[in-house]
Design a protein around this motif. Sequence first.
Motif, PDB file in Angstrom:
ATOM      1  N   ALA A   1      -0.371   2.459   7.095  1.00 19.80           N
ATOM      2  CA  ALA A   1       0.471   1.528   6.336  1.00 19.80           C
ATOM      3  C   ALA A   1       1.940   1.840   6.610  1.00 19.80           C
ATOM      4  CB  ALA A   1       0.176   1.630   4.847  1.00 19.80           C
ATOM      5  N   ALA A   2       2.252   3.122   6.598  1.00 19.80           N
ATOM      6  CA  ALA A   2       3.635   3.518   6.841  1.00 19.80           C
ATOM      7  C   ALA A   2       4.027   3.202   8.284  1.00 19.80           C
ATOM      8  CB  ALA A   2       3.800   5.006   6.568  1.00 19.80           C
TER       9      ALA A   2
ATOM     10  N   GLN B   1      -8.031   3.945   5.303  1.00 18.40           N
ATOM     11  CA  GLN B   1      -6.672   3.602   4.934  1.00 18.40           C
ATOM     12  C   GLN B   1      -6.519   2.136   4.563  1.00 18.40           C
ATOM     13  OE1 GLN B   1      -3.722   4.966   7.591  1.00 18.40           O
ATOM     14  NE2 GLN B   1      -4.498   7.061   7.599  1.00 18.40           N
ATOM     15  N   SER B   2      -7.391   1.308   5.116  1.00 17.75           N
ATOM     16  CA  SER B   2      -7.284  -0.105   4.787  1.00 17.75           C
ATOM     17  C   SER B   2      -7.983  -0.396   3.478  1.00 17.75           C
ATOM     18  CB  SER B   2      -7.921  -0.971   5.877  1.00 17.75           C
ATOM     19  OG  SER B   2      -7.544  -0.532   7.151  1.00 17.75           O
ATOM     20  N   ALA B   3      -8.792   0.539   3.020  1.00 18.61           N
ATOM     21  CA  ALA B   3      -9.623   0.260   1.861  1.00 18.61           C
ATOM     22  C   ALA B   3      -9.494   1.334   0.802  1.00 18.61           C
ATOM     23  CB  ALA B   3     -11.083   0.137   2.298  1.00 18.61           C
TER      24      ALA B   3
ATOM     25  N   LYS C   1       0.835  -1.190   0.000  1.00 13.43           N
ATOM     26  CA  LYS C   1       0.000   0.000   0.000  1.00 13.43           C
ATOM     27  C   LYS C   1       0.874   1.246   0.000  1.00 13.43           C
ATOM     28  CE  LYS C   1      -3.661   2.484   1.256  1.00 13.43           C
ATOM     29  NZ  LYS C   1      -4.118   3.400   2.257  1.00 13.43           N
ATOM     30  N   LEU C   2       1.911   1.212   0.819  1.00 12.51           N
ATOM     31  CA  LEU C   2       2.778   2.374   0.928  1.00 12.51           C
ATOM     32  C   LEU C   2       3.433   2.685  -0.419  1.00 12.51           C
ATOM     33  CD1 LEU C   2       3.797   4.443   2.847  1.00 12.51           C
ATOM     34  CD2 LEU C   2       5.650   2.907   3.504  1.00 12.51           C
ATOM     35  N   ALA C   3       3.839   1.642  -1.075  1.00  9.47           N
ATOM     36  CA  ALA C   3       4.556   1.837  -2.330  1.00  9.47           C
ATOM     37  C   ALA C   3       3.622   2.215  -3.479  1.00  9.47           C
ATOM     38  CB  ALA C   3       5.332   0.582  -2.690  1.00  9.47           C
TER      39      ALA C   3
ATOM     40  N   THR D   1       0.111  -1.873  14.901  1.00  8.95           N
ATOM     41  CA  THR D   1      -1.007  -0.981  14.673  1.00  8.95           C
ATOM     42  C   THR D   1      -2.109  -1.452  15.616  1.00  8.95           C
ATOM     43  OG1 THR D   1      -2.664  -0.321  13.070  1.00  8.95           O
ATOM     44  CG2 THR D   1      -1.630  -2.416  12.679  1.00  8.95           C
ATOM     45  N   ARG D   2      -2.764  -0.527  16.258  1.00  9.04           N
ATOM     46  CA  ARG D   2      -3.684  -0.907  17.338  1.00  9.04           C
ATOM     47  C   ARG D   2      -5.029  -1.408  16.819  1.00  9.04           C
ATOM     48  NH1 ARG D   2      -1.411   0.769  22.130  1.00  9.04           N
ATOM     49  NH2 ARG D   2      -3.293   0.839  23.356  1.00  9.04           N
TER      50      ARG D   2
END
Lengths: 366, 366
Positions: B59-60, A123-125, A62-64, B68-69
């Motif tokens: 993600a970072a 952020q997850s989606a 995801k980061l990349a 990550t919580r």
Amino acid sequence: MTSRSPNHRSPTLDEVAALAGVSRMTASRAVNNRPGVSEQVREDILRIAKEIGYVVNRAAQKLASGGTRVIGLVTIYLHSPFTTEFMSGAARAARTAGYEILLYSLLEPDEKLREGVTQLLAQSALGVISVLPHRQDYFAALAAANVPVITVESAQAAGFDIRCDNYNGARTAMRHLLDLGHRRIGHIIGNERIASALERRRAYDDAVIERGLELDPSLVEKGDYSQPAGFVAARRLLALPHPPTAIFAGADCAALGVLEAAHAAGLRVPEDLSVVGFDDIPQAAQAHPPLTTIRQPIEQMGRSAVNTLLAVLAGIEPVSPVITFPTDLIVRGSTAPPNPKRAGGPARKRRTKPRCRLTSAAVPGQ
Amino acid sequence: MTSRSPNHRSPTLDEVAALAGVSRMTASRAVNNRPGVSEQVREDILRIAKEIGYVVNRAAQKLASGGTRVIGLVTIYLHSPFTTEFMSGAARAARTAGYEILLYSLLEPDEKLREGVTQLLAQSALGVISVLPHRQDYFAALAAANVPVITVESAQAAGFDIRCDNYNGARTAMRHLLDLGHRRIGHIIGNERIASALERRRAYDDAVIERGLELDPSLVEKGDYSQPAGFVAARRLLALPHPPTAIFAGADCAALGVLEAAHAAGLRVPEDLSVVGFDDIPQAAQAHPPLTTIRQPIEQMGRSAVNTLLAVLAGIEPVSPVITFPTDLIVRGSTAPPNPKRAGGPARKRRTKPRCRLTSAAVPGQ
DNA sequence: ATGAAAGCGCTAACAC
DNA sequence: GTGTTAGCGCTTTCAT
């Protein structure tokens, strides 16, 4: 615990590449099923990846690349058959497109907005579907987090919305009852913050007026689309000095509660009381008697929500910001002409005119 | 859509730092509420972060720190009151500890294992809670993905398991019925792949034998903890030549179906038939009549699952790999001594042959 | 109390 | 086809 040590790092793409004797990039292409690798090499890499148990690190991915094939879904009332059906359709469509669905569910309708959740989901989606008909705040938070959002039956249509033709569906339900000869018809409405509840109620009013009958406020009871609420509301309606001969419940669950109340009051359905629901949840056909209801294509709406989201993600803006699905009248065993012995008013000779499925106007979407 | 352009990048920590005139690291410390920043500077940074709408990129964060919580929850039967209650407790505990919960739900019990999902969950979460009493494969996949897993009522206790005292609970239910004077007691069991169903059934058998009564296989009907299954099973039991005077359902939902079947057969509860459930879901107290049942502390079990997971994450291994919660007998209105007029005698004026099929109603073709 | 350097594991863009 | 070079946004570690 398991035999693996807790800190056992999972293998990385670098390790796969090293073992395969290729560059990390080639390994990446192979693993992601992308062109630019010879069949020969690809097979090698895949085999090795499998052997050492490589799985992509989504955080890094995801980061990349900024993307990850996940769709978020916020909802509530997990126990509601509507939600279950809808998710089922959504999951099916997501799966077909190679996406996963991650869920976040409120526990109570009025739970306060949790920013953390919306951020997490955003952020997850890549995008999220919001099945929170009464909460505008979640939509706003999600939109602020910069992911596309598709809403379902949202009150203020901000962004894209999936819904059914609540007004015409309810209107058809009422016509069915009126055509059967009923003159005093009770209605159980849903939560007033939900747009569909308002629409269905408006149709009730209009239908009554259309036939030149009088609107009696005591025939309209508040509810919330739930069975217990339907039970309570029906009990109250049936205790009226001049009780209705039919009840149009705003939702099938509520209608199930009406059935329960009727039985408790020693009334037979449909001989002594006709009942119509809305939704056509699976339980409706299983009820005793099977429920006459307005069918909305819930599962299909779930699929459509995902497909619309995917389209938006792909840069294809749907033709219309709101996609409306048509409804059908499904006549089962819970409706009949009023019982002249019980009915307060003059017994009419009735003719069941619309014995078949009535389809409300189809509205273009997608 | 919203006014933000779809590609509008969210602000990064670097931008916050630049605006505050500090290094990225100082900004990180401030934003994460960590020591090493003067109050003065911290406030500045926080204000600026808020102003420009900075939110951490998970993600970072995850990539850099590995954590990550978030805790994951896999389940099925979202519509089941047990699941709802359990999740409610879990969510509460998670919230208290500053964690979020992400959900993945199977749609059908036998849906094939989806590796993608377990990977997604394992990577989005520090640990996961599995409420999949009949699926060992998900546990295995999750464990292989290297996150701690807490199971609920798992058949083979691999890892940590949360459960209630099914055997003694069921035994108590049976004793209650037997003490009331019932001699022919029916039992509706759950899915045989579920450990709790087996335990409850074993208790039924033992209780019958303990009183020197005979085990009659025809008194035990298969079900699946659901209301429709309870209905069907009860109908069959009540149609027996020598029907039971009481039914112990393996779950409250099934007991609700029994109530429905009793009403349909014109039997009064508890005068003609006693009914006991298991779970004490909220609906049990609302039923007509209110259900006598075995209470398990579902909400508390949800909290415990999260807290156990958190403990494992913190390196504190729970004393025992399986945590068992006690149950209580809750006597409400659905149980009474057997009716001497009905009890014992062979079937009343009821023919065993042509019972009408209640589910044969018209179902609309899709 | 603050900052600089060095990655975390991956992919985009461009070489070759 | 395949490899190289740069980061993605953050946190670690170790300076200062």
